[in-house]
Design a protein around this motif. Sequence first.
Motif, PDB file in Angstrom:
ATOM      1  N   GLY A 580      29.489   6.571  12.250  1.00 37.83           N
ATOM      2  CA  GLY A 580      28.327   5.791  11.862  1.00 37.83           C
ATOM      3  C   GLY A 580      28.585   4.309  11.967  1.00 37.83           C
ATOM      4  N   ALA A 581      27.499   3.549  12.108  1.00 35.78           N
ATOM      5  CA  ALA A 581      27.605   2.094  12.214  1.00 35.78           C
ATOM      6  C   ALA A 581      26.302   1.466  11.769  1.00 35.78           C
ATOM      7  N   LEU A 582      26.350   0.188  11.467  1.00 33.61           N
ATOM      8  CA  LEU A 582      25.158  -0.577  11.123  1.00 33.61           C
ATOM      9  C   LEU A 582      24.621  -1.231  12.395  1.00 33.61           C
ATOM     10  N   VAL A 583      23.359  -0.977  12.719  1.00 29.59           N
ATOM     11  CA  VAL A 583      22.731  -1.541  13.922  1.00 29.59           C
ATOM     12  C   VAL A 583      21.361  -2.087  13.550  1.00 29.59           C
ATOM     13  N   ASP A 584      20.798  -2.883  14.451  1.00 24.64           N
ATOM     14  CA  ASP A 584      19.405  -3.319  14.314  1.00 24.64           C
ATOM     15  C   ASP A 584      18.553  -2.332  15.097  1.00 24.64           C
ATOM     16  N   LEU A 585      17.692  -1.603  14.398  1.00 22.49           N
ATOM     17  CA  LEU A 585      16.888  -0.556  15.015  1.00 22.49           C
ATOM     18  C   LEU A 585      15.422  -0.948  14.918  1.00 22.49           C
ATOM     19  N   GLY A 586      14.857  -1.402  16.030  1.00 25.81           N
ATOM     20  CA  GLY A 586      13.476  -1.881  15.996  1.00 25.81           C
ATOM     21  C   GLY A 586      13.370  -3.099  15.093  1.00 25.81           C
ATOM     22  N   ASP A 587      12.492  -3.028  14.112  1.00 28.63           N
ATOM     23  CA  ASP A 587      12.310  -4.145  13.181  1.00 28.63           C
ATOM     24  C   ASP A 587      13.231  -4.077  11.977  1.00 28.63           C
ATOM     25  N   VAL A 588      14.035  -3.028  11.878  1.00 32.19           N
ATOM     26  CA  VAL A 588      14.920  -2.844  10.732  1.00 32.19           C
ATOM     27  C   VAL A 588      16.303  -3.381  11.086  1.00 32.19           C
ATOM     28  N   THR A 589      16.796  -4.318  10.287  1.00 37.34           N
ATOM     29  CA  THR A 589      18.127  -4.874  10.505  1.00 37.34           C
ATOM     30  C   THR A 589      19.147  -4.138   9.652  1.00 37.34           C
ATOM     31  N   GLU A 590      20.378  -4.069  10.155  1.00 39.84           N
ATOM     32  CA  GLU A 590      21.489  -3.414   9.467  1.00 39.84           C
ATOM     33  C   GLU A 590      21.113  -2.005   9.005  1.00 39.84           C
ATOM     34  N   GLN A 591      20.560  -1.271   9.935  1.00 36.77           N
ATOM     35  CA  GLN A 591      20.185   0.108   9.655  1.00 36.77           C
ATOM     36  C   GLN A 591      21.380   1.038   9.884  1.00 36.77           C
ATOM     37  N   PRO A 592      21.807   1.800   8.872  1.00 39.25           N
ATOM     38  CA  PRO A 592      22.871   2.773   9.111  1.00 39.25           C
ATOM     39  C   PRO A 592      22.410   3.816  10.138  1.00 39.25           C
ATOM     40  N   LEU A 593      23.252   4.075  11.141  1.00 36.66           N
ATOM     41  CA  LEU A 593      22.930   5.017  12.210  1.00 36.66           C
ATOM     42  C   LEU A 593      24.101   5.959  12.387  1.00 36.66           C
ATOM     43  N   LEU A 594      23.809   7.263  12.448  1.00 35.84           N
ATOM     44  CA  LEU A 594      24.843   8.274  12.621  1.00 35.84           C
ATOM     45  C   LEU A 594      24.855   8.768  14.061  1.00 35.84           C
ATOM     46  N   GLY A 595      26.060   9.023  14.580  1.00 33.99           N
ATOM     47  CA  GLY A 595      26.210   9.585  15.912  1.00 33.99           C
ATOM     48  C   GLY A 595      26.760  10.995  15.824  1.00 33.99           C
ATOM     49  N   LEU A 596      25.971  11.978  16.281  1.00 33.49           N
ATOM     50  CA  LEU A 596      26.374  13.378  16.154  1.00 33.49           C
ATOM     51  C   LEU A 596      27.092  13.837  17.413  1.00 33.49           C
ATOM     52  N   PRO A 597      28.305  14.430  17.256  1.00 35.42           N
ATOM     53  CA  PRO A 597      29.029  14.939  18.432  1.00 35.42           C
ATOM     54  C   PRO A 597      28.394  16.224  18.939  1.00 35.42           C
ATOM     55  N   ALA A 598      28.785  16.628  20.131  1.00 37.16           N
ATOM     56  CA  ALA A 598      28.208  17.823  20.735  1.00 37.16           C
ATOM     57  C   ALA A 598      28.580  19.080  19.959  1.00 37.16           C
ATOM     58  N   ASP A 599      29.784  19.097  19.345  1.00 36.75           N
ATOM     59  CA  ASP A 599      30.202  20.311  18.639  1.00 36.75           C
ATOM     60  C   ASP A 599      29.576  20.439  17.259  1.00 36.75           C
ATOM     61  N   VAL A 600      28.680  19.511  16.889  1.00 40.02           N
ATOM     62  CA  VAL A 600      28.053  19.601  15.574  1.00 40.02           C
ATOM     63  C   VAL A 600      27.066  20.771  15.519  1.00 40.02           C
ATOM     64  N   ASP A 601      26.616  21.235  16.686  1.00 44.37           N
ATOM     65  CA  ASP A 601      25.642  22.338  16.704  1.00 44.37           C
ATOM     66  C   ASP A 601      26.217  23.615  16.104  1.00 44.37           C
ATOM     67  N   GLY A 602      27.526  23.779  16.108  1.00 46.98           N
ATOM     68  CA  GLY A 602      28.136  24.952  15.502  1.00 46.98           C
ATOM     69  C   GLY A 602      28.348  24.814  14.001  1.00 46.98           C
ATOM     70  N   VAL A 603      27.971  23.678  13.451  1.00 49.03           N
ATOM     71  CA  VAL A 603      28.203  23.406  12.040  1.00 49.03           C
ATOM     72  C   VAL A 603      26.903  23.288  11.260  1.00 49.03           C
ATOM     73  N   VAL A 604      25.860  22.738  11.911  1.00 48.44           N
ATOM     74  CA  VAL A 604      24.622  22.447  11.201  1.00 48.44           C
ATOM     75  C   VAL A 604      23.911  23.729  10.807  1.00 48.44           C
ATOM     76  N   ARG A 605      23.003  23.605   9.811  1.00 47.45           N
ATOM     77  CA  ARG A 605      22.314  24.763   9.253  1.00 47.45           C
ATOM     78  C   ARG A 605      21.110  25.188  10.082  1.00 47.45           C
ATOM     79  N   SER A 606      20.554  24.277  10.900  1.00 44.94           N
ATOM     80  CA  SER A 606      19.394  24.626  11.718  1.00 44.94           C
ATOM     81  C   SER A 606      19.426  23.810  12.997  1.00 44.94           C
ATOM     82  N   SER A 607      18.671  24.271  13.988  1.00 42.66           N
ATOM     83  CA  SER A 607      18.664  23.599  15.284  1.00 42.66           C
ATOM     84  C   SER A 607      18.088  22.195  15.196  1.00 42.66           C
ATOM     85  N   THR A 608      17.195  21.953  14.221  1.00 40.28           N
ATOM     86  CA  THR A 608      16.604  20.620  14.091  1.00 40.28           C
ATOM     87  C   THR A 608      17.595  19.595  13.573  1.00 40.28           C
ATOM     88  N   ALA A 609      18.758  20.056  13.092  1.00 40.80           N
ATOM     89  CA  ALA A 609      19.758  19.122  12.580  1.00 40.80           C
ATOM     90  C   ALA A 609      20.859  18.860  13.595  1.00 40.80           C
TER      91      ALA A 609
END
Length: 855
Positions: A580-609
């Motif tokens: 994760g990192a703090l980025v400027d996302l659109g009009d929101v400054t210092e927005q926490p943003l998470l980066g999900l790896p490809a192998d996270v699909d075997g861990v998450v509870r649903s496909s939408t996550a």
Amino acid sequence: MLRLTLAQVRHHAGRLLASATAVVIAVAFVVVTLVGGSTAAATVRAALAAPYLPAAAVVEAPTDVPPADADDPFAVPPSLAGAVDAVRAVDGVTDVALDTTTYASVSTGGSEDEDGAATTAQVVPVQPLGSPLRWQQVGDGRLPERPGEVAVTERVGAAPGDVVTVQPEPPLATAEDEEPAAPEPQRLEVVGVLDTGGDPTASVTPRLAVTADQVAAWGSSASSEELRVAAAPGTDAQALATAVAAAATDALGVPVAAQTADDATDAVVSETTGGALQLVSVLLAFAVVSVLVAGLVIANTFAVLLAQRTRELALLRCVGASRAQLRRGVLLEALATGLAASALGTALGVAITAAGSAVVARTDAPIPLQGLSVPWWAVVVGLVLGTLVTVVAATSPARAATRVAPLAALRPLDVAPLRSRGGAARLVAGLLLAVPGAVALTWTSLRGELLLALAAGVPTFLGVVLLCQRGVPAAVGLVGRLLARVGGVPGRLAARNSVRVPRRTAATATALLVGVTLVSTFVVGAASVRATTTTELEAQYPADVQVVDAGYFDGPGLPEDLLPAVAGTPGVTGAAAVRGALVDLGDVTEQPLLGLPADVDGVVRSSTAGAPAAGEVRVGPGYAEVNGLADGDVLTATGPTGTADLVVRVGGRNDLPVVAEADLERLAAAAPVAEVWAAVADPEGRGAGETVDALTTTVSSAAPDSYVAGAVLVRQGLDQVLDVLLLVVTALLGVAVVIALVGVGNTLALSVVERRQELGLLRALGQPARDVRRTLLWEAGLVAGVASVLGVGLGVAFGLAGTSAVLASAAPVVLDVPWLQVAAVVAVATLAGMVASLLPARRAAAVPPVAAMAG
């Protein structure tokens, strides 16, 4: 008539036992609730009033800042320390104590190199030896007398002679860029263990008592403060409070309030015991259910008794007794029975509370009980309530029994039909209450209108109870015909006997039906709440367990070696590191943003996550609504090392926007690990708790600046609350069920008395004693079983409606019926009804045939 009535009570004492038992149980329940609540309140008051007993007035901390600092956003109200000398100078004041509440981190350890786990503790000052305002007591050791000494509560886990390390909190910042330095950690000698008595707050937070000079030397910011003022004997407390408030106001330059010590005690007790009073109210609601069921049992018992004494009452009419005299005689019997049973129930309730208080006083129970406080009004309520319920319940049977003409009563009587004028009135009233009530209950429940649903549920339930007077005998008759085919001769006799007196059957079954309905309502409601919450957790939490960096994107993040440690924990089936990192996302400054790896699909509870596609950012509906985003919008994201245009995808319920790990790498190269997500083998089973415990141990050593969260933890907490709540509610409603079962046994016992000649004839014709017992067992099981099935059916309906009313406005409701638990309720209630018939069955089988035929 008085002598006759008392003679009747003595003669029929055994037959009145069931009514007396029902009253005793119900009154004991009420008295235990009232006396227990009073004892808890008295215990809490004695503990919380201890600081104020030596004081005459209490000066409250000011809430306003000085006028000169009104524009300073960091300005705080002045400390009462600046008013101590002014208050001490007031006429009549003999001593002043500044009481502050600060916090510090405390850990136990035997040496400077080896400390125990740290915990946050409350710090309170101890006045000097000889001060009249020194109030703390110790259970072991002594109070501190100089800096470097400390007395602790048992929660700290230290004993006199131990050494604890204390890290006081820093002073309060007075400017935007100021970061006050925390005092140096200090090692203090434990000289005593505080006796907190019945203080309910002592079990919540560990407490340290040090000298007032020690508190002043640390200079930590106080979360609360007050001045306790001692006065010379004879000083008017109210006048003193007014004088010290004026002196403090002049000294600090802001308004300061003061009150008498008695008023301060009342205020703190009221604030602390508010939850206890609510608990008493809840318990009284269950007690009311027990009282109502007891009323049904009493009414049925008197109806049976008076039906058996119809000839006797008619004979009294023949020799000159008026209807009014007979009615008064019956009510006098009820009065005597109710008064005696109420007195016994009150005494039993006080005894149970005393025993419970003695046991609780030796434990760490969250509800403090010490000694026994029996208010006079609790005794009066017990006596009046039990007596009144008995008399009221006996009124209708007394009126019905005295309506029979003397000569007609001397002839054999047919059973009163259900389709009488009174039965028709109950049928109409039941339909008028139940049908519109059920429609209103359904409509309000679907809309999530809790208060309206409650208002609709009460008449619906009352209507159903009235309809049971007609429906229960019919249901018993239907099931009885099926029983007659498989139960042999005892089954056929039981089927016929169970509907011989329909009103009696209806009254007996209704009492049990009420208790079973309420138990089933809570069982189904708890299961539906659990199912609804589980569905919500599936949507809100992406993984079973999440290890989160407490720094919240401000720091180095989680260690890189935490991922293999989490993945190797027993019970974990997969794990993924989320950067994760703090980025400027659109009009929101210092927005926490998470980066999900490809192998996270075997861990998450649903496909939408799972991980979004490259070039997309997934946001939750709430985030999209707040920031005015729609699916397909394009946002420009700017991070420390790059910029990217991302397509918005609205879905899931993530608290933070998420992108693919490769997109985050372009925006913030080498971003730290913000979270570690893990999947467990059995997230809804008991093994999940052990896995979480193991993970917590692993994480606490590998990443101390992190915490464990996730759906499993929330579900565990919810399951514990629901399990305890359901257990308590079932136990409380079980009192009503026990009273109803007493009614079942009593009805059968009285029917045995009525059928002595019939039973004797059956025995004379060759029916063995075991078949007589089986007949009554079948009869009890038939009535209890039908009542249980009907009660469970009503409970399922009310439970589903209640769940919808509570949750429909907050989340999509998932209705769930735990069929195994529902079946268990039916089985237990039916079996209990049959157990209640054992004694009457034994008595029936023990009567010799000749004696029974002789009447």
